[in-house]
Design a protein around this motif. Structure first.
Motif, mmCIF file in Angstrom:
data_model
loop_
_atom_site.group_PDB
_atom_site.id
_atom_site.type_symbol
_atom_site.label_atom_id
_atom_site.label_comp_id
_atom_site.label_asym_id
_atom_site.label_seq_id
_atom_site.Cartn_x
_atom_site.Cartn_y
_atom_site.Cartn_z
ATOM 1 N N THR A 186 -10.893 -40.964 -57.623
ATOM 2 C CA THR A 186 -11.674 -41.781 -58.556
ATOM 3 C C THR A 186 -12.566 -42.763 -57.808
ATOM 4 O O THR A 186 -13.681 -43.047 -58.251
ATOM 5 N N ALA B 67 -16.681 -42.896 -58.147
ATOM 6 C CA ALA B 67 -17.472 -44.104 -58.416
ATOM 7 C C ALA B 67 -18.542 -44.302 -57.348
ATOM 8 O O ALA B 67 -19.704 -44.591 -57.659
ATOM 9 N N VAL C 43 -11.083 -49.549 -59.849
ATOM 10 C CA VAL C 43 -12.026 -48.429 -59.769
ATOM 11 C C VAL C 43 -12.510 -48.049 -61.171
ATOM 12 O O VAL C 43 -13.700 -47.752 -61.368
ATOM 13 N N SER D 197 -16.275 -47.902 -62.538
ATOM 14 C CA SER D 197 -16.763 -46.630 -63.089
ATOM 15 C C SER D 197 -17.413 -46.835 -64.449
ATOM 16 O O SER D 197 -18.466 -46.257 -64.744
#
Length: 214
Positions: A200, A204, A154, A158
């Protein structure tokens, strides 16, 4: 020290228990986290608009850095003046993350406090992949490695979604921050790690969606 959180922690405890009825405890944590992020979505939309506005200020920020780079106080004053005149803030995008801190703290306490509301904390016995969700860091293997791998993936996405702004104040640091979650899971209970992974991943996906709509 965090006595003021006793009431929200007790409320979250009963909510997780209610969700655990039809779901597993791990999935209840995911649903809880998604609910928090859904509540904060309007702020994320506002932060995205602020991010686009800040992008238009980058040429002026670079000019200020070249002109006052050696005088930090003057640079800070000029940057504050520019933000005030433009009606935007360099830190608006941090608001959704900051508002999550109380919820993250509640999740942490749910899986570290032996007694909640005057009764034994039964959540401490919940497991995933045979690992207690209250286990900290490497003692939570193999689950800790699964969560850490998910957080790393992730974080990579990101960083790729971030607009390249190497000359912006703190630009390089901001591109490294997503990887901090991978280090955090090494000292947190696995339940808090699940919260981090879910939130998270939401961030994203949310950022990609809002950028596509802009």
């Amino acid at each position: 020290m965090f006595g003021f959180l006793d009431v929200p922690v007790s409320g979250a405890y009963h909510l997780i228990h209610a969700l655990t009825g039809p779901l597993s405890t791990a999935l209840a944590i995911v649903v809880f986290t998604l609910g928090v992020r859904l509540l904060l979505h309007p702020l994320a939309r506002s932060a995205a608009r602020g991010e686009r506005a800040r992008a238009t200020l980058l040429p002026q920020l670079r000019t200020l850095q070249e002109k006052h780079g050696k005088d930090r106080d003057r640079l800070a004053a000029e940057m504050a003046k520019l933000q005030q005149e433009s009606g935007t803030s360099l830190f608006t995008g941090c608001l959704p993350m900051l508002l999550q801190l109380p919820f993250f703290t509640i999740m942490y306490r749910l899986f570290t406090t032996p007694v909640i509301g005057g009764e034994p904390n039964s959540l401490l016995g919940a497991t995933l992949l045979g690992t207690p969700l209250g286990a900290h860091g490497l003692s939570g293997s193999p689950l800790v490695f699964v969560i850490a791998a998910g957080l790393a993936v992730v974080a990579w996405f990101s960083v790729r979604l971030q607009a390249p702004q190497p000359d912006a104040p703190g630009g390089k640091l901001l591109r490294l921050l997503p990887y901090g979650t991978v280090l955090a899971i090494l000292v947190l209970p696995q339940a808090a790690g699940l919260y981090l992974l879910t939130t998270t991943a939401w961030t994203a996906a949310e950022r990609a969606l809002l950028r596509r709509r802009s």
